[in-house]
Motif scaffolding. Structure first.
Motif, PDB file in Angstrom:
ATOM      1  N   VAL A  88     -20.821 -26.964  25.325  1.00 43.22           N
ATOM      2  CA  VAL A  88     -20.464 -26.032  24.250  1.00 43.22           C
ATOM      3  C   VAL A  88     -19.438 -25.028  24.755  1.00 43.22           C
ATOM      4  CG1 VAL A  88     -21.337 -24.086  22.895  1.00 43.22           C
ATOM      5  CG2 VAL A  88     -22.615 -26.210  22.949  1.00 43.22           C
ATOM      6  N   PHE A  89     -18.491 -24.712  23.896  1.00 39.86           N
ATOM      7  CA  PHE A  89     -17.568 -23.601  24.132  1.00 39.86           C
ATOM      8  C   PHE A  89     -17.854 -22.527  23.087  1.00 39.86           C
ATOM      9  CE2 PHE A  89     -13.508 -21.487  23.057  1.00 39.86           C
ATOM     10  CZ  PHE A  89     -13.244 -20.894  24.278  1.00 39.86           C
ATOM     11  N   ILE A  90     -18.067 -21.280  23.541  1.00 45.17           N
ATOM     12  CA  ILE A  90     -18.332 -20.165  22.619  1.00 45.17           C
ATOM     13  C   ILE A  90     -17.028 -19.457  22.306  1.00 45.17           C
ATOM     14  CG2 ILE A  90     -19.555 -18.000  22.250  1.00 45.17           C
ATOM     15  CD1 ILE A  90     -21.758 -18.970  24.033  1.00 45.17           C
ATOM     16  N   CYS A  91     -16.626 -19.522  21.057  1.00 48.06           N
ATOM     17  CA  CYS A  91     -15.432 -18.828  20.558  1.00 48.06           C
ATOM     18  C   CYS A  91     -15.890 -17.570  19.833  1.00 48.06           C
ATOM     19  CB  CYS A  91     -14.658 -19.759  19.615  1.00 48.06           C
ATOM     20  SG  CYS A  91     -13.303 -18.968  18.716  1.00 48.06           S
ATOM     21  N   TYR A  92     -15.410 -16.421  20.274  1.00 42.92           N
ATOM     22  CA  TYR A  92     -15.837 -15.164  19.653  1.00 42.92           C
ATOM     23  C   TYR A  92     -14.790 -14.097  19.891  1.00 42.92           C
ATOM     24  CZ  TYR A  92     -17.020 -13.236  24.239  1.00 42.92           C
ATOM     25  OH  TYR A  92     -16.949 -12.761  25.525  1.00 42.92           O
ATOM     26  N   ALA A  93     -14.839 -13.043  19.121  1.00 40.87           N
ATOM     27  CA  ALA A  93     -13.928 -11.901  19.263  1.00 40.87           C
ATOM     28  C   ALA A  93     -14.634 -10.760  19.964  1.00 40.87           C
ATOM     29  CB  ALA A  93     -13.432 -11.449  17.893  1.00 40.87           C
ATOM     30  N   ASN A 127     -26.376 -17.053  27.681  1.00 45.49           N
ATOM     31  CA  ASN A 127     -27.413 -17.209  28.700  1.00 45.49           C
ATOM     32  C   ASN A 127     -28.605 -17.996  28.157  1.00 45.49           C
ATOM     33  OD1 ASN A 127     -25.878 -15.679  30.434  1.00 45.49           O
ATOM     34  ND2 ASN A 127     -27.025 -13.794  30.120  1.00 45.49           N
ATOM     35  N   LEU A 128     -28.971 -17.704  26.911  1.00 42.68           N
ATOM     36  CA  LEU A 128     -30.105 -18.393  26.296  1.00 42.68           C
ATOM     37  C   LEU A 128     -29.819 -19.881  26.119  1.00 42.68           C
ATOM     38  CD1 LEU A 128     -32.913 -18.179  24.976  1.00 42.68           C
ATOM     39  CD2 LEU A 128     -31.755 -17.608  22.816  1.00 42.68           C
ATOM     40  N   LEU A 129     -28.607 -20.222  25.726  1.00 40.59           N
ATOM     41  CA  LEU A 129     -28.249 -21.631  25.582  1.00 40.59           C
ATOM     42  C   LEU A 129     -28.358 -22.363  26.917  1.00 40.59           C
ATOM     43  CD1 LEU A 129     -25.135 -21.517  23.212  1.00 40.59           C
ATOM     44  CD2 LEU A 129     -27.483 -22.129  22.619  1.00 40.59           C
ATOM     45  N   VAL A 130     -27.829 -21.742  27.977  1.00 38.46           N
ATOM     46  CA  VAL A 130     -27.881 -22.370  29.296  1.00 38.46           C
ATOM     47  C   VAL A 130     -29.318 -22.612  29.725  1.00 38.46           C
ATOM     48  CG1 VAL A 130     -27.351 -22.043  31.742  1.00 38.46           C
ATOM     49  CG2 VAL A 130     -25.644 -21.457  30.018  1.00 38.46           C
ATOM     50  N   LYS A 131     -30.180 -21.631  29.502  1.00 38.51           N
ATOM     51  CA  LYS A 131     -31.578 -21.751  29.915  1.00 38.51           C
ATOM     52  C   LYS A 131     -32.326 -22.798  29.104  1.00 38.51           C
ATOM     53  CE  LYS A 131     -31.848 -17.037  31.673  1.00 38.51           C
ATOM     54  NZ  LYS A 131     -32.485 -15.708  31.573  1.00 38.51           N
ATOM     55  N   ASN A 132     -31.742 -23.210  27.979  1.00 36.54           N
ATOM     56  CA  ASN A 132     -32.364 -24.243  27.169  1.00 36.54           C
ATOM     57  C   ASN A 132     -31.582 -25.553  27.217  1.00 36.54           C
ATOM     58  OD1 ASN A 132     -34.822 -23.234  25.375  1.00 36.54           O
ATOM     59  ND2 ASN A 132     -33.402 -21.513  25.631  1.00 36.54           N
ATOM     60  N   TYR A 163     -25.472 -21.387  11.031  1.00 34.03           N
ATOM     61  CA  TYR A 163     -26.712 -21.247  11.794  1.00 34.03           C
ATOM     62  C   TYR A 163     -27.000 -19.768  12.029  1.00 34.03           C
ATOM     63  CZ  TYR A 163     -25.822 -26.156  12.242  1.00 34.03           C
ATOM     64  OH  TYR A 163     -25.571 -27.469  11.939  1.00 34.03           O
ATOM     65  N   LYS A 164     -27.953 -19.269  11.278  1.00 35.03           N
ATOM     66  CA  LYS A 164     -28.371 -17.872  11.378  1.00 35.03           C
ATOM     67  C   LYS A 164     -29.444 -17.744  12.456  1.00 35.03           C
ATOM     68  CE  LYS A 164     -29.088 -13.523  10.258  1.00 35.03           C
ATOM     69  NZ  LYS A 164     -28.141 -12.478  10.671  1.00 35.03           N
ATOM     70  N   ILE A 165     -29.151 -16.938  13.489  1.00 32.50           N
ATOM     71  CA  ILE A 165     -30.090 -16.710  14.593  1.00 32.50           C
ATOM     72  C   ILE A 165     -30.804 -15.394  14.331  1.00 32.50           C
ATOM     73  CG2 ILE A 165     -30.370 -16.572  17.089  1.00 32.50           C
ATOM     74  CD1 ILE A 165     -29.141 -19.203  16.116  1.00 32.50           C
ATOM     75  N   ASN A 166     -32.078 -15.454  13.990  1.00 36.37           N
ATOM     76  CA  ASN A 166     -32.823 -14.231  13.689  1.00 36.37           C
ATOM     77  C   ASN A 166     -33.310 -13.520  14.944  1.00 36.37           C
ATOM     78  OD1 ASN A 166     -32.598 -14.470  10.851  1.00 36.37           O
ATOM     79  ND2 ASN A 166     -34.236 -16.001  10.845  1.00 36.37           N
ATOM     80  N   GLN A 167     -33.506 -14.254  16.024  1.00 43.08           N
ATOM     81  CA  GLN A 167     -33.909 -13.640  17.277  1.00 43.08           C
ATOM     82  C   GLN A 167     -33.432 -14.524  18.427  1.00 43.08           C
ATOM     83  OE1 GLN A 167     -38.169 -13.387  17.512  1.00 43.08           O
ATOM     84  NE2 GLN A 167     -38.506 -15.467  16.775  1.00 43.08           N
ATOM     85  N   LEU A 168     -33.094 -13.896  19.539  1.00 46.97           N
ATOM     86  CA  LEU A 168     -32.588 -14.631  20.695  1.00 46.97           C
ATOM     87  C   LEU A 168     -33.755 -15.168  21.517  1.00 46.97           C
ATOM     88  CD1 LEU A 168     -29.518 -12.479  21.770  1.00 46.97           C
ATOM     89  CD2 LEU A 168     -29.555 -14.614  20.479  1.00 46.97           C
ATOM     90  N   THR A 169     -34.382 -16.201  20.998  1.00 54.25           N
ATOM     91  CA  THR A 169     -35.473 -16.899  21.660  1.00 54.25           C
ATOM     92  C   THR A 169     -35.259 -18.388  21.451  1.00 54.25           C
ATOM     93  OG1 THR A 169     -36.890 -16.907  19.698  1.00 54.25           O
ATOM     94  CG2 THR A 169     -37.059 -14.994  21.175  1.00 54.25           C
ATOM     95  N   ARG A 170     -36.025 -19.197  22.157  1.00 52.89           N
ATOM     96  CA  ARG A 170     -35.921 -20.646  21.970  1.00 52.89           C
ATOM     97  C   ARG A 170     -36.226 -21.024  20.529  1.00 52.89           C
ATOM     98  NH1 ARG A 170     -39.217 -24.761  25.757  1.00 52.89           N
ATOM     99  NH2 ARG A 170     -37.714 -23.937  27.272  1.00 52.89           N
TER     100      ARG A 170
END
Length: 434
Positions: free
Chosen positions: A263-268, A283-288, A390-397
């Motif tokens: 994955v490449f993260i594109c962001y401003a 970091n969360l993506l890498v850990k998963n 993809y709406k992420i409501n919390q930074l967890t798995r």
């Protein structure tokens, strides 16, 4: 008019922590009872006719660890804190012409001092319309036209708010009635950018209050106050998300451990807070198990960032585009001049691929909305409403489960094997006329 202050009673509760580093108190942090004290110094007993004026409560606070600019605030951790408080007044109590809330971030045992870098509301704040603010590079609040992703929102107000203490440890907000009817009771919010010595997780806070009201001129009162003191738990950088419950899909848990989507993260770089959240998400993506690439991990030597982005965009399995106001404008072609050149270049590369090979690239480009952001900040060029976002409501798995499934191709629910039609639904020779 006579000044009357307060007697203070501490009501402290344990704090809970969310996985992305946001800490919230479960109940009131503290409460100050607003009571009248006679000149002799003895606190008058509360009676049904209303000697008790009301209370000033500290409600739940929101605490976010944010990234400080390099070489600007070395040796300090930075937190964006939203302070919620309520002014409660008894029915038929005297009008409160002004009230003041003070929070003193005290140093302990000779440790380095905490410092309030900026705060809202500011001195003389008064607005007939709501105003939005974001943090700039130096962690000062600046007005922001697009309120969708603002860090702080000041509602319209009929009161003036005077602020004292920015740049020090003790901060005060004084609410003053401008129309003579008394200050408004109800809920208020204030925002603080706080620096503390690096690694400090316990911060002593002294909470106090003052107020003024209209009483019979023949009645004399003496100001008195017993401040409330408590320890605020600051959570260090949330780069280590909490361990969350496992995904409910057994199929996902049993997938091939050797397969790691890239994955490449594109962001401003809208704000320091958004930049921090983007890194925490990476970091969360890498850990998963996701082989993730982003700029913050590659700032190790001088490089041509345009070629760096081109290489990653064209070799990874997926491109995640993080929603934000500047990112939306970049993909919509609304940015001009020389600012935000990185996100503008990446947006053009991605849009060009979508235009050239839409069937191939539509499943590869994944619009993601982090917890602090809004779907409205996904560019229309990425079709957030007619295709998935993809709406992420919390930074967890658990919070990124839907996104993980989109990258692995494993559905949440598996279709069962095709069964046989029951006898009542089968066609026979008679049914077809033969």
């Amino acid at each position: 008019m006579t000044h009357v202050t307060s007697e203070t009673r501490l009501v402290w509760r344990h704090r809970s922590r969310t996985s992305e580093g946001t800490a919230m108190e479960s109940q009131d942090i503290a409460r100050i009872d607003l009571t009248l004290v006679e000149e002799g110094g003895r606190r008058m007993e509360s009676t049904p006719n209303g000697i008790g004026i009301g209370a000033l409560r500290l409600r739940k606070w929101q605490i976010d660890h944010i990234e400080s600019p390099e070489d600007v605030f070395d040796g300090y951790d930075t937190y964006l804190i939203r302070i919620n408080y309520d002014l409660e007044l008894e029915v038929d109590s005297p009008r409160v012409t002004w009230f003041e809330l003070a929070v003193d971030f005290r140093s302990e045992n000779g440790a380095g001092e905490a410092t309030v870098i900026d705060a809202l509301p500011r001195f003389g704040t008064f607005s007939e319309t709501p105003k939005s603010y974001v943090l700039n590079r130096y962690l000062n609040f600046v007005p922001f036209e697009d309120g969708v992703s603002a860090h702080a929102l000041l509602p319209a107000s009929s009161e003036r708010v005077d602020t004292f203490g920015i740049g020090g440890q003790r901060l005060r907000w004084r609410h003053v009635s401008l129309d003579g009817t008394g200050v408004r009771e109800g809920s208020y919010s204030a925002w603080v950018v706080l620096h503390v010595p690096t690694g400090q997780v316990d911060q002593r806070v002294m909470f106090s209050a003052r107020y003024d009201l209209i009483v019979d001129p023949e009645v004399e009162y003496r100001p008195t106050q017993v401040p409330a003191e408590f320890t605020l738990k600051l959570i260090a950088s949330s780069d280590r998300p909490e361990t969350a419950t496992h995904l409910s899909s057994a199929a996902f848990e049993l997938q091939d451990d050797e397969y790691h989507p890239s994955v490449f993260i594109c962001y401003a770089h809208d704000t320091p807070l958004h930049k921090t959240r983007a890194r925490q998400f990476g970091n969360l993506l890498v850990k998963n198990g996701i082989d993730t690439h982003m700029d913050q991990w590659d700032e190790i030597h001088r490089k041509p960032w345009d070629f760096w982005a081109y290489e990653h965009i064209n070799k990874v399995d997926f491109i995640i585009v993080l929603a934000s106001p500047i990112c939306r404008k970049a993909f919509n072609g609304e940015l001009k001049g020389t600012d935000n050149r990185g996100i503008r270049s990446e947006a053009r590369l991605i849009l060009d691929q979508l235009h050239t090979e839409r069937d191939k690239w539509t499943p590869k480009v994944l619009p993601v909305v982090l917890p602090h952001e809004f779907v409205e900040n996904v560019s229309e060029m990425l079709q957030p409403w007619t295709t998935d976002h993809y709406k992420i409501n919390q930074l967890t798995r658990e919070g990124i489960a839907q996104l993980l499934r989109a990258m692995t191709g494993v559905p949440r629910y598996s279709r069962p094997p095709l069964g046989k039609l029951p006898p009542i639904a089968r066609k026979t020779s008679t049914d077809d006329g033969s």
